[in-house]
Design an enzyme around this catalytic site. Structure first.
Site, PDB file in Angstrom:
ATOM      1  N   CYS A 189      17.110 -16.392   7.222  1.00  0.00           N
ATOM      2  CA  CYS A 189      16.106 -14.917   6.737  1.00  0.00           C
ATOM      3  C   CYS A 189      15.258 -14.991   5.778  1.00  0.00           C
ATOM      4  O   CYS A 189      13.972 -14.959   5.987  1.00  0.00           O
ATOM      5  CB  CYS A 189      17.636 -13.879   6.872  1.00  0.00           C
ATOM      6  SG  CYS A 189      18.255 -13.855   8.318  1.00  0.00           S
ATOM      7  N   ARG A 195      18.455 -10.816  15.330  1.00  0.00           N
ATOM      8  CA  ARG A 195      16.682 -10.266  14.841  1.00  0.00           C
ATOM      9  C   ARG A 195      15.624  -9.896  15.773  1.00  0.00           C
ATOM     10  O   ARG A 195      15.337 -10.293  16.832  1.00  0.00           O
ATOM     11  CB  ARG A 195      16.531 -12.562  14.416  1.00  0.00           C
ATOM     12  CG  ARG A 195      16.694 -12.883  13.433  1.00  0.00           C
ATOM     13  CD  ARG A 195      16.132 -14.179  13.599  1.00  0.00           C
ATOM     14  NE  ARG A 195      17.239 -15.290  12.644  1.00  0.00           N
ATOM     15  CZ  ARG A 195      17.361 -14.921  11.371  1.00  0.00           C
ATOM     16  NH1 ARG A 195      16.984 -14.495  10.845  1.00  0.00           N
ATOM     17  NH2 ARG A 195      18.848 -16.129  11.307  1.00  0.00           N
TER      18      ARG A 195
END
Length: 217
Positions: free
Chosen positions: A53, A130
């Protein structure tokens, strides 16, 4: 009745109106309506202070100026708190010399993540996956992409996708495989035999076969 049957995961579809939201972010309160008139890339990430991330946020910031030139905004989301987001983006600025200029939603209640089908229990448990939603200036969902927790997103593809979608809307054309800005586009196939015959004699397009023709913009 199983828990999944009692609490089915919502999954908006391409062409649907984007589900509305009013949320707290790293830049204060934000509503979906605030983005009307511009395109929006809404993306979720599993958690703050995680390796993949962090690399993605740096990369999203790198493409943010180019997206803004395309009348497109960025909006991140995870189920962490505003305080966690603030600490993380400050950490990114310190470690990567990158200031995160787009807001990040603190979706502690998972309300937005649930509305957009961002939580995939078999992959991410209770975290957001995601996900990437491209929403047009009329707040219609134009594209949806999901990535597993272990795979970082390709920023060049997200920019390419926005450009392709905007080209389709502006010129009523399609884009072929591996299309990039400046390449030929595909014109809609003929809807009748007469149109097919006319297409064969149309000097404004390159006809490969009656159903497949391309042109330059």
């Amino acid at each position: 009745m199983s828990e999944e049957q009692q609490n089915p995961i919502s999954l908006p579809r391409i062409g649907d109106k984007a589900p509305n939201f009013e949320v707290n972010t790293t830049q204060g309160p934000v509503k979906l309506e605030d983005y009307k008139g511009s395109w929006l890339v809404l993306f979720s990430h599993p958690a703050d202070f995680t390796p993949v991330c962090t690399t993605e946020f740096v990369a999203f910031q790198e493409i943010y100026p180019e997206l803004r030139e395309l009348n497109t905004e960025l909006l991140g989301l995870s189920v962490d708190s505003v305080q966690s987001h603030i600490a993380w983006v400050r950490n990114i600025e310190e470690n990567f010399n990158t200031k995160i200029e787009f807001p990040v939603i603190a979706d502690l209640s998972k309300e937005v993540a649930t509305k957009y089908g961002m939580i995939h229990p078999n992959d991410s448990g209770t975290e957001a996956s995601r996900a990437v939603f491209v929403i047009d200036d009329q707040q219609v969902i134009k594209s949806i992409i999901y990535y597993p927790l272990t795979t970082g997103r390709n920023m060049a593809e997200i920019v390419r996708l926005v450009k392709a979608l905007q080209t389709t809307v502006k010129h009523q054309v399609s884009t072929p495989a591996n299309w990039t800005e400046g390449d030929d586009v595909l014109v809609p196939p003929p809807a009748s035999q007469q149109q097919a015959e006319e297409r064969a004699n149309d000097d404004s397009v390159e006809v490969i076969d009656w159903y497949l023709a391309k042109k330059k913009l």
